[in-house]
Write a protein that holds these residues in place. Structure first.
Motif, PDB file in Angstrom:
ATOM      1  N   GLY A 164      13.501  14.043  -3.487  1.00 26.84           N
ATOM      2  CA  GLY A 164      12.839  14.760  -4.494  1.00 26.84           C
ATOM      3  C   GLY A 164      13.544  15.213  -5.801  1.00 26.84           C
ATOM      4  N   VAL A 165      12.744  15.311  -6.821  1.00 27.97           N
ATOM      5  CA  VAL A 165      13.139  15.882  -8.181  1.00 27.97           C
ATOM      6  C   VAL A 165      12.059  16.669  -8.557  1.00 27.97           C
ATOM      7  N   HIS A 166      12.690  17.728  -9.213  1.00 31.30           N
ATOM      8  CA  HIS A 166      11.938  19.087  -9.525  1.00 31.30           C
ATOM      9  C   HIS A 166      12.183  19.515 -10.834  1.00 31.30           C
ATOM     10  N   LYS A 167      11.037  19.868 -11.571  1.00 26.72           N
ATOM     11  CA  LYS A 167      11.265  20.222 -13.069  1.00 26.72           C
ATOM     12  C   LYS A 167      10.643  21.952 -13.170  1.00 26.72           C
ATOM     13  N   ALA A 168      11.537  22.990 -13.315  1.00 25.10           N
ATOM     14  CA  ALA A 168      10.862  24.155 -13.387  1.00 25.10           C
ATOM     15  C   ALA A 168      10.374  24.457 -14.782  1.00 25.10           C
ATOM     16  N   ARG A 169       9.366  25.483 -15.075  1.00 23.70           N
ATOM     17  CA  ARG A 169       8.850  25.888 -16.250  1.00 23.70           C
ATOM     18  C   ARG A 169      10.099  26.701 -16.888  1.00 23.70           C
ATOM     19  N   LYS A 182       0.640  -1.296   0.106  1.00 20.72           N
ATOM     20  CA  LYS A 182       0.089  -0.129   0.006  1.00 20.72           C
ATOM     21  C   LYS A 182       0.853   1.141  -0.016  1.00 20.72           C
ATOM     22  N   ILE A 183       0.381   2.221  -0.609  1.00 25.96           N
ATOM     23  CA  ILE A 183       1.000   3.686  -0.594  1.00 25.96           C
ATOM     24  C   ILE A 183      -0.129   4.867  -0.363  1.00 25.96           C
ATOM     25  N   VAL A 184       0.656   5.698   0.224  1.00 22.10           N
ATOM     26  CA  VAL A 184      -0.152   6.979   0.454  1.00 22.10           C
ATOM     27  C   VAL A 184       0.223   8.095  -0.286  1.00 22.10           C
ATOM     28  N   LEU A 185      -0.419   8.594  -1.290  1.00 24.54           N
ATOM     29  CA  LEU A 185      -0.266   9.723  -1.961  1.00 24.54           C
ATOM     30  C   LEU A 185      -0.900  11.071  -1.883  1.00 24.54           C
ATOM     31  N   VAL A 186       0.093  12.085  -2.084  1.00 25.11           N
ATOM     32  CA  VAL A 186      -0.555  13.315  -1.938  1.00 25.11           C
ATOM     33  C   VAL A 186      -0.338  14.148  -3.210  1.00 25.11           C
ATOM     34  N   SER A 187      -1.426  14.986  -3.695  1.00 26.26           N
ATOM     35  CA  SER A 187      -1.063  15.852  -4.764  1.00 26.26           C
ATOM     36  C   SER A 187      -1.697  17.015  -4.246  1.00 26.26           C
ATOM     37  N   TYR A 188      -0.711  18.065  -4.303  1.00 24.16           N
ATOM     38  CA  TYR A 188      -0.958  19.314  -3.654  1.00 24.16           C
ATOM     39  C   TYR A 188      -0.223  20.531  -4.583  1.00 24.16           C
ATOM     40  N   ASN A 189      -1.092  21.458  -4.856  1.00 20.58           N
ATOM     41  CA  ASN A 189      -0.744  22.731  -5.605  1.00 20.58           C
ATOM     42  C   ASN A 189      -0.245  23.750  -4.224  1.00 20.58           C
ATOM     43  N   ILE A 190       0.677  23.981  -4.249  1.00 20.23           N
ATOM     44  CA  ILE A 190       1.325  24.498  -2.821  1.00 20.23           C
ATOM     45  C   ILE A 190       1.111  26.326  -3.251  1.00 20.23           C
ATOM     46  N   LEU A 191       0.703  26.688  -4.063  1.00 17.66           N
ATOM     47  CA  LEU A 191       0.833  28.063  -4.422  1.00 17.66           C
ATOM     48  C   LEU A 191       2.135  28.723  -4.421  1.00 17.66           C
ATOM     49  N   GLY A 192       2.517  29.083  -5.635  1.00 20.65           N
ATOM     50  CA  GLY A 192       4.048  29.720  -5.840  1.00 20.65           C
ATOM     51  C   GLY A 192       4.166  30.852  -5.343  1.00 20.65           C
ATOM     52  N   VAL A 193       5.203  31.194  -4.833  1.00 13.36           N
ATOM     53  CA  VAL A 193       5.407  32.419  -4.082  1.00 13.36           C
ATOM     54  C   VAL A 193       5.323  33.519  -5.067  1.00 13.36           C
ATOM     55  N   ASP A 194       5.913  33.478  -6.292  1.00  9.57           N
ATOM     56  CA  ASP A 194       5.796  34.485  -7.151  1.00  9.57           C
ATOM     57  C   ASP A 194       4.554  34.710  -7.834  1.00  9.57           C
ATOM     58  N   ASN A 195       3.575  33.516  -7.851  1.00  8.68           N
ATOM     59  CA  ASN A 195       2.352  33.645  -8.424  1.00  8.68           C
ATOM     60  C   ASN A 195       1.417  34.514  -7.338  1.00  8.68           C
ATOM     61  N   ALA A 196       1.640  34.348  -6.119  1.00  6.21           N
ATOM     62  CA  ALA A 196       1.090  34.843  -5.117  1.00  6.21           C
ATOM     63  C   ALA A 196       1.275  36.343  -5.177  1.00  6.21           C
ATOM     64  N   ALA A 197       2.462  36.796  -5.481  1.00  5.53           N
ATOM     65  CA  ALA A 197       2.713  38.221  -5.590  1.00  5.53           C
ATOM     66  C   ALA A 197       2.312  38.850  -6.492  1.00  5.53           C
ATOM     67  N   CYS A 204       8.400  30.997 -13.035  1.00  5.76           N
ATOM     68  CA  CYS A 204       9.627  30.472 -12.195  1.00  5.76           C
ATOM     69  C   CYS A 204       9.238  29.333 -11.641  1.00  5.76           C
ATOM     70  N   ASP A 205       7.869  28.810 -11.482  1.00  5.07           N
ATOM     71  CA  ASP A 205       7.395  27.775 -10.685  1.00  5.07           C
ATOM     72  C   ASP A 205       7.493  26.614 -11.536  1.00  5.07           C
ATOM     73  N   GLY A 206       7.227  25.304 -11.127  1.00  8.24           N
ATOM     74  CA  GLY A 206       7.168  24.059 -11.736  1.00  8.24           C
ATOM     75  C   GLY A 206       6.567  23.025 -11.049  1.00  8.24           C
ATOM     76  N   CYS A 207       7.091  21.764 -11.042  1.00  6.35           N
ATOM     77  CA  CYS A 207       6.454  20.560 -10.422  1.00  6.35           C
ATOM     78  C   CYS A 207       7.586  19.708  -9.667  1.00  6.35           C
ATOM     79  N   ALA A 208       7.285  19.271  -8.591  1.00  8.01           N
ATOM     80  CA  ALA A 208       8.191  18.497  -7.795  1.00  8.01           C
ATOM     81  C   ALA A 208       7.464  16.992  -7.352  1.00  8.01           C
ATOM     82  N   ILE A 209       8.278  15.924  -7.497  1.00 10.21           N
ATOM     83  CA  ILE A 209       8.070  14.707  -6.662  1.00 10.21           C
ATOM     84  C   ILE A 209       8.856  14.277  -5.881  1.00 10.21           C
ATOM     85  N   PHE A 210       8.392  13.946  -4.643  1.00 11.27           N
ATOM     86  CA  PHE A 210       9.108  13.361  -3.442  1.00 11.27           C
ATOM     87  C   PHE A 210       8.515  11.934  -3.157  1.00 11.27           C
TER      88      PHE A 210
END
Length: 454
Positions: free
Chosen positions: A181-186, A109-124, A191-197
């Motif tokens: 984790g690994v990250h891919k920036a736009r 079994k695995i527990v998976l989380v998907s979360y748009n965490i709100l980019g700092v730049d996007n909020a500004a 400047c935001d992107g996606c990350a998988i941990f």
């Protein structure tokens, strides 16, 4: 009791012939208090009973049931709030809903989380979305600690984040909790992107790749794909290369995507999803037909053509207006007529090429996907008629569901974490808040690998 207009306190009977003295007054007050407490307990038990039911009636009954449950749960909420304060717990605690199926035989079994965490730049850049939010709740130093505390509390195995523009901060925080984790920036200005941990004592990374949709003329959004293998013999923090034919422990493909926001560009949204799903399928086949999980912010509503495409694996593009593909723009009343539903919309050759990769108007993807939330029946207090959460995002300009977790049939959802009831969500005045570190809510599900024995 105020909100629902029902008085739960019964009057205490008094003799009309006698004027009570002070002791009698005290006695009446005590009886009155006991009766009131008793009635509250009875009412709360009744309300709790209604709250846990899952109803499947007709459309009219659905609406009535949803309204009734929303009303009676308000009193239960206030009662829970008082008790949570006493125990030190927060009132905004989210609850798990278990699957109706027997899950006792599932081992991996695995527990998976998907979360748009709100980019700092996007909020500004978009303060109009957070006009009712205190600046301190938008501060990244506050939010990153809150996000980490929340997410680790779910005891996850895998995390899929969107709008990540401070990856190093997250990487440092989650490394302390045993994640890698690994990250891919736009590309472009964003400047935001996606990350998988993933939890290193549970998984080994076999393969990792990313998709820059700009290479296909589909804007600068990105997606990620990882092949993760469960560790059976013990923890391992090193990435290793193994044979795709090695079946000693289960593996799976994790896909993480943030689809273009622009509501009018359904052709680009479909094109991004088409390439993403095709590559996830190819990876699954290369590594021995392993299960696939698709997570992310799709910027599409549950009633949309995009949702239909994922659920049914096909879509006739010319039966849909390109501007309505994601359901973010609501058609006018006359457009919703029977004529509109049967109408064939004209797409340009360029739009068809972006959406389908050819001049063909028919679009297919090779995966057979199910939504984790819609596969676990839930209450109308939390879910819409499709079975998806009522809202996964809430700010000044939008309230609704755009985040999803999809999976292939070789995975079974055992339970999902419900989002917040609408009345509780609206009490925040807008997200982020003191309790929640993003303008989205995390989706969380527990999945099990389905073997032939299961």
């Amino acid at each position: 009791m105020g909100h629902n207009g029902i008085n739960l306190t019964l009057p205490v009977e008094q003799s009309p012939f006698l004027l009570p003295n002070s002791s009698e007054k005290d006695s009446h007050r005590r009886r009155h208090k006991r009766n009131r407490k008793k009635q509250k307990i009875i009412a709360l038990e009744t309300e709790t009973h209604f709250q846990i039911q899952t109803l499947q009636p007709g459309p009219f009954q659905k609406f009535r049931s949803h309204t009734h449950r929303h009303t009676v749960s308000h009193t239960v909420g206030k009662w829970q709030d008082r008790n949570c304060r006493k125990s030190g717990k927060t009132f905004v605690h989210r609850r798990w809903t278990n699957s109706n199926h027997d899950t006792s035989d599932y081992n991996d079994k695995i527990v998976l989380v998907s979360y748009n965490i709100l980019g700092v730049d996007n909020a500004a850049k978009h303060p109009e979305l957070y006009r009712d939010v205190s600046p301190k709740y938008l501060d990244w130093e506050f939010r990153k600690k809150l996000l980490c505390k929340e997410v680790t509390g779910y005891q996850p195995s895998i995390l899929c984040f969107q709008e990540v523009d401070h990856f190093n901060d997250l990487n440092d925080l989650f490394a302390k909790n045993g994640f890698k984790g690994v990250h891919k920036a736009r590309t472009g200005e964003a400047c935001d992107g996606c990350a998988i941990f993933w939890k290193t004592e549970q998984f080994t990374l076999l393969h990792e790749e990313s998709i820059d949709f700009q290479r296909f003329g589909l804007r600068n959004n990105v997606a990620q794909l990882c092949v993760l293998k469960m560790n059976q013999t013990g923890p391992s923090g090193d990435d290793i290369t193994e044979s795709p034919n090695d079946t000693s422990s289960p593996s799976l493909v994790i896909g993480n995507i943030h689809v273009l926001y622009n509501p009018k560009r359904g052709d680009i949204k479909l094109g991004q999803m088409r390439i993403f799903l095709r590559r996830a399928y190819t990876l699954s086949q290369e590594w021995g037909s392993i299960p696939v999980v698709i997570a992310g912010d799709l910027n599409s509503l549950p009633q949309s053509a995009m949702y239909q495409f994922l659920a049914s694996s096909e879509l006739h593009t010319q039966r849909h207006d390109r501007r309505m593909i994601s359901g973010q723009i609501y058609p006018s009343e006359h457009v919703e007529s029977q004529f509109w539903r049967n109408h064939v919309w004209r797409w340009t050759g360029e739009e068809l090429m972006l959406a389908t990769g050819s001049r063909n108007s028919y679009l297919r993807h090779p995966l057979k996907l199910s939504s984790a939330y819609s596969n676990v029946p839930g209450s109308f207090k939390y879910r819409d008629k499709v079975g998806e959460p009522l809202a996964t995002s809430y700010h000044s300009m939008f309230t609704g569901t755009v985040d999803y977790i999809w999976h292939t049939s070789d995975l079974a959802p055992l339970r999902v974490l419900e989002t917040l009831p609408m009345h509780t969500l609206k009490k925040t005045g807008g997200l982020p808040s003191k309790e929640w570190g993003s303008d989205h809510l995390a989706l969380v599900c527990e999945l099990a690998f389905v073997s032939d024995g299961n």
